[in-house]
Write an enzyme that holds these catalytic residues in place. Structure first.
Site, PDB file in Angstrom:
ATOM      1  N   GLY A  65     -20.554   1.742  -3.612  1.00 18.29           N
ATOM      2  CA  GLY A  65     -21.484   2.448  -2.735  1.00 18.29           C
ATOM      3  C   GLY A  65     -22.724   2.896  -3.505  1.00 18.29           C
ATOM      4  N   TYR A 195     -16.630  14.026   8.759  1.00 20.10           N
ATOM      5  CA  TYR A 195     -16.913  13.955   7.316  1.00 20.10           C
ATOM      6  C   TYR A 195     -16.717  15.334   6.675  1.00 20.10           C
ATOM      7  CZ  TYR A 195     -19.838  13.155   3.109  1.00 20.10           C
ATOM      8  OH  TYR A 195     -20.338  13.051   1.826  1.00 20.10           O
TER       9      TYR A 195
HETATM   10  N1  LIG Z   1     -24.546   9.782  -1.600  1.00 20.55           N
HETATM   11  C1  LIG Z   1     -24.652  11.068  -1.297  1.00 20.55           C
HETATM   12  O1  LIG Z   1     -25.733  11.574  -0.956  1.00 20.55           O
HETATM   13  C2  LIG Z   1     -23.445  11.938  -1.381  1.00 20.55           C
HETATM   14  C3  LIG Z   1     -22.190  11.432  -1.640  1.00 20.55           C
HETATM   15  N2  LIG Z   1     -21.107  12.265  -1.689  1.00 20.55           N
HETATM   16  C4  LIG Z   1     -19.778  11.721  -1.929  1.00 20.55           C
HETATM   17  O2  LIG Z   1     -19.772  10.873  -3.061  1.00 20.55           O
HETATM   18  C5  LIG Z   1     -18.883   9.780  -2.843  1.00 20.55           C
HETATM   19  C6  LIG Z   1     -19.626   8.474  -3.071  1.00 20.55           C
HETATM   20  O3  LIG Z   1     -20.707   8.445  -2.161  1.00 20.55           O
HETATM   21  P1  LIG Z   1     -21.568   7.129  -1.905  1.00 20.55           P
HETATM   22  O4  LIG Z   1     -21.488   6.207  -3.049  1.00 20.55           O
HETATM   23  O5  LIG Z   1     -22.884   7.608  -1.435  1.00 20.55           O
HETATM   24  O6  LIG Z   1     -20.786   6.525  -0.644  1.00 20.55           O
HETATM   25  P2  LIG Z   1     -21.004   5.091   0.034  1.00 20.55           P
HETATM   26  O7  LIG Z   1     -20.781   5.253   1.500  1.00 20.55           O
HETATM   27  O8  LIG Z   1     -22.279   4.494  -0.418  1.00 20.55           O
HETATM   28  O9  LIG Z   1     -19.798   4.257  -0.602  1.00 20.55           O
HETATM   29  C7  LIG Z   1     -18.466   4.500  -0.259  1.00 20.55           C
HETATM   30  C8  LIG Z   1     -17.639   3.297  -0.668  1.00 20.55           C
HETATM   31  O10 LIG Z   1     -16.302   3.490  -0.205  1.00 20.55           O
HETATM   32  C9  LIG Z   1     -15.788   2.228   0.061  1.00 20.55           C
HETATM   33  N3  LIG Z   1     -14.608   2.276   0.933  1.00 20.55           N
HETATM   34  C10 LIG Z   1     -14.552   2.415   2.278  1.00 20.55           C
HETATM   35  N4  LIG Z   1     -13.280   2.294   2.698  1.00 20.55           N
HETATM   36  C11 LIG Z   1     -12.515   2.089   1.595  1.00 20.55           C
HETATM   37  C12 LIG Z   1     -11.128   1.873   1.378  1.00 20.55           C
HETATM   38  N5  LIG Z   1     -10.259   1.826   2.395  1.00 20.55           N
HETATM   39  N6  LIG Z   1     -10.697   1.684   0.108  1.00 20.55           N
HETATM   40  C13 LIG Z   1     -11.557   1.705  -0.930  1.00 20.55           C
HETATM   41  N7  LIG Z   1     -12.877   1.892  -0.783  1.00 20.55           N
HETATM   42  C14 LIG Z   1     -13.357   2.083   0.469  1.00 20.55           C
HETATM   43  C15 LIG Z   1     -16.942   1.470   0.733  1.00 20.55           C
HETATM   44  O11 LIG Z   1     -16.744   0.067   0.673  1.00 20.55           O
HETATM   45  C16 LIG Z   1     -18.132   1.968  -0.071  1.00 20.55           C
HETATM   46  O12 LIG Z   1     -18.503   1.062  -1.080  1.00 20.55           O
HETATM   47  C17 LIG Z   1     -18.341   9.946  -1.421  1.00 20.55           C
HETATM   48  O13 LIG Z   1     -17.078  10.537  -1.481  1.00 20.55           O
HETATM   49  C18 LIG Z   1     -19.329  10.877  -0.763  1.00 20.55           C
HETATM   50  O14 LIG Z   1     -18.724  11.656   0.225  1.00 20.55           O
HETATM   51  C19 LIG Z   1     -21.207  13.606  -1.487  1.00 20.55           C
HETATM   52  C20 LIG Z   1     -22.427  14.151  -1.187  1.00 20.55           C
HETATM   53  C21 LIG Z   1     -23.642  13.382  -1.190  1.00 20.55           C
HETATM   54  C1  LIG Z   2     -25.013  14.858   1.852  1.00 18.69           C
HETATM   55  C2  LIG Z   2     -23.983  13.826   2.048  1.00 18.69           C
HETATM   56  O1  LIG Z   2     -22.822  14.100   1.897  1.00 18.69           O
HETATM   57  C3  LIG Z   2     -24.376  12.459   2.470  1.00 18.69           C
HETATM   58  N1  LIG Z   2     -25.551  11.987   1.803  1.00 18.69           N
HETATM   59  C4  LIG Z   2     -24.628  12.436   3.958  1.00 18.69           C
HETATM   60  O2  LIG Z   2     -25.789  12.658   4.340  1.00 18.69           O
HETATM   61  O3  LIG Z   2     -23.663  12.254   4.713  1.00 18.69           O
END
Ligand SMILES: NC(=O)C1=CN([C@@H]2O[C@H](COP(=O)(O)OP(=O)(O)OC[C@H]3O[C@@H](n4cnc5c(N)ncnc54)[C@H](O)[C@@H]3O)[C@@H](O)[C@H]2O)C=CC1
Ligand SMILES: CC(=O)[C@H](N)C(=O)O
Length: 373
Positions: A65, A195
């Site tokens: 991600g 979420y």
């Molecule tokens: N990007 C942001 O602004 C923020 C992210 N986070 C947290 O950080 C973490 C990473 O965020 P991102 O990289 O932005 O999320 P993202 O949505 O870009 O990536 C999430 C990944 O999880 C994978 N996924 C979905 N179902 C799955 C499964 N069954 N098994 C294994 N993998 C699976 C997807 O293929 C995807 O690559 C998340 O837990 C998110 O809640 C928290 C706050 C802000």
């Molecule tokens: C702040 C987060 O957790 C994420 N970028 C979202 O907007 O859902």
């Protein structure tokens, strides 16, 4: 009746003895079965040198991600390329696949996940798999499965195998009844998205496993994260990444939030460094297991003004997405992260001007800036 009394006495003794988070030997082991899956024997990360075993052996779930690839890069610099395994259910791009160990891992497949942890002698797990706020509202059953059932699998495996476990939470773990300006670590949390509900659940379950089973659970609540070389996965804060791409590509940006919507945000390098720092912090320094971290807070209008310093001809219009706007209106405007700063020395490097300059540096806007001048 005596049996019931004995059981409740045993439980209450356990609860009393587990307050320090240590010394409780019972872990939630699920029944052991034979996994139908085998990790490929040529995966390349089975043969580690003796020196490499001094480092943690890391698994990142949901690593393809917005954040996972950058985290793998940072951790590989610190712990060695072969000590960090990136995993996801998606197919990695060539550059990701050839940059270090990658493996398929579906967090809903408990046995497969356990097998990966065992076969690779994993010691630290970064659990990044999730459905974010906007995509979560679009598919609640899937968000519930991935964000809640998936977390349960990860928690059990981490407790069973004595892992240090990092699970990110979010500003989205708060809701309209939380204090929003600023939002402290400990306050009312009644989010109105699946979420947010799943992230509060993760915070509470992780802390419960810590106190009940001694699990080394660590959690940071991230603000909206802004990155240049990876795309956001369907959140409410995604606009703050898209504006940079649109400014460069078309000079026009349509924002899906109102111009005065204030949200906490952070540059990806700060976010990933904080993640490594809290994982490396001595356990005695952590007075809590879930911390807010903060860097800056801005509105779309303020971000657009800063972007226009680099791309003056950028035209910004507003077409509000009702779902995202309602979510944003319920989230913190400013985050109070004093506890993280006090306990383990958290300090951000990027404020808004540095963030914008760095983003354009990455995205190669030189030609447009030159044209604009
Ligand atoms: N990007 C942001 O602004 C923020 C992210 N986070 C947290 O950080 C973490 C990473 O965020 P991102 O990289 O932005 O999320 P993202 O949505 O870009 O990536 C999430 C990944 O999880 C994978 N996924 C979905 N179902 C799955 C499964 N069954 N098994 C294994 N993998 C699976 C997807 O293929 C995807 O690559 C998340 O837990 C998110 O809640 C928290 C706050 C802000
Ligand atoms: C702040 C987060 O957790 C994420 N970028 C979202 O907007 O859902």
């Amino acid at each position: 009746m005596p049996i019931v009394r004995n059981v409740s006495r045993a439980v209450s003794q356990l609860l009393q003895s587990s307050g320090c988070g240590c010394g409780v030997s019972i872990v939630p082991v699920r029944c052991i079965g034979v996994s139908p899956r085998q990790v490929a024997s040529d995966a390349g990360f089975h043969s580690v040198s003796f020196a490499e075993t001094d480092h943690p052996r890391v698994l990142i779930t949901g690593g393809l991600g917005q954040l996972g690839v950058g985290l793998a890069k940072l951790l590989r610099k610190h712990f060695g390329k072969n000590n960090v395994i990136l995993s996801d259910i998606r197919k990695p791009a060539d550059n990701v696949f050839y940059s270090g160990p990658f493996i398929y891992a579906d967090i809903l497949d408990y046995k497969n996940l356990r097998e990966i942890v065992v076969n690779n002698r994993i010691t630290w797990l970064f659990h990044y798999s999730a459905l974010l706020s906007a995509v979560g509202e679009a598919n609640v059953p899937l968000a519930r499965a991935v964000n809640i059932t998936g977390l349960h699998n990860v928690l059990d495996i981490a407790a069973e195998h004595n892992l240090r476990l990092f699970v990110p939470s979010t500003i989205g773990a708060f809701g309209p009844t939380s204090p929003r300006d600023p939002t402290p670590d400990l306050c009312i949390q009644r989010p109105r998205t699946i979420y947010g509900v799943s992230k509060v659940h993760a915070e509470l379950m992780g802390e419960y496993y810590h106190y009940r089973y001694g699990l080394d659970f660590r959690c940071l609540r991230y603000p909206g994260i802004i990155s240049a070389d990876s795309q956001p996965g369907g959140g409410t804060t995604d606009y703050a990444v898209q504006i940079f791409h649109d400014a460069i590509k078309t000079g026009k940006f349509q924002c899906n939030l109102k111009p005065d919507t204030r949200l906490p945000m952070m540059y990806i390098d700060d976010c990933l460094r904080a993640t490594l720092e809290v994982m490396e912090a001595p356990a005695e320094a952590l007075t809590m297991r879930t911390y807010n971290i903060s860097a800056m807070s801005f509105t779309p209008e303020e971000l657009a003004q800063e972007v226009q310093k680099h791309v003056p001809e950028l035209q910004v219009t507003y077409s509000v997405d009702k779902v995202r706007q309602a979510i944003a209106d319920s989230w913190p405007m400013n985050f109070d992260d004093r506890n993280a700063r006090r306990d383990w020395g958290w300090k951000h490097d990027y404020d808004l001007p540095e963030l914008v300059t760095t983003m354009f540096g990455f995205l190669g806007s030189d030609s447009r800036i030159a044209q604009a001048n």
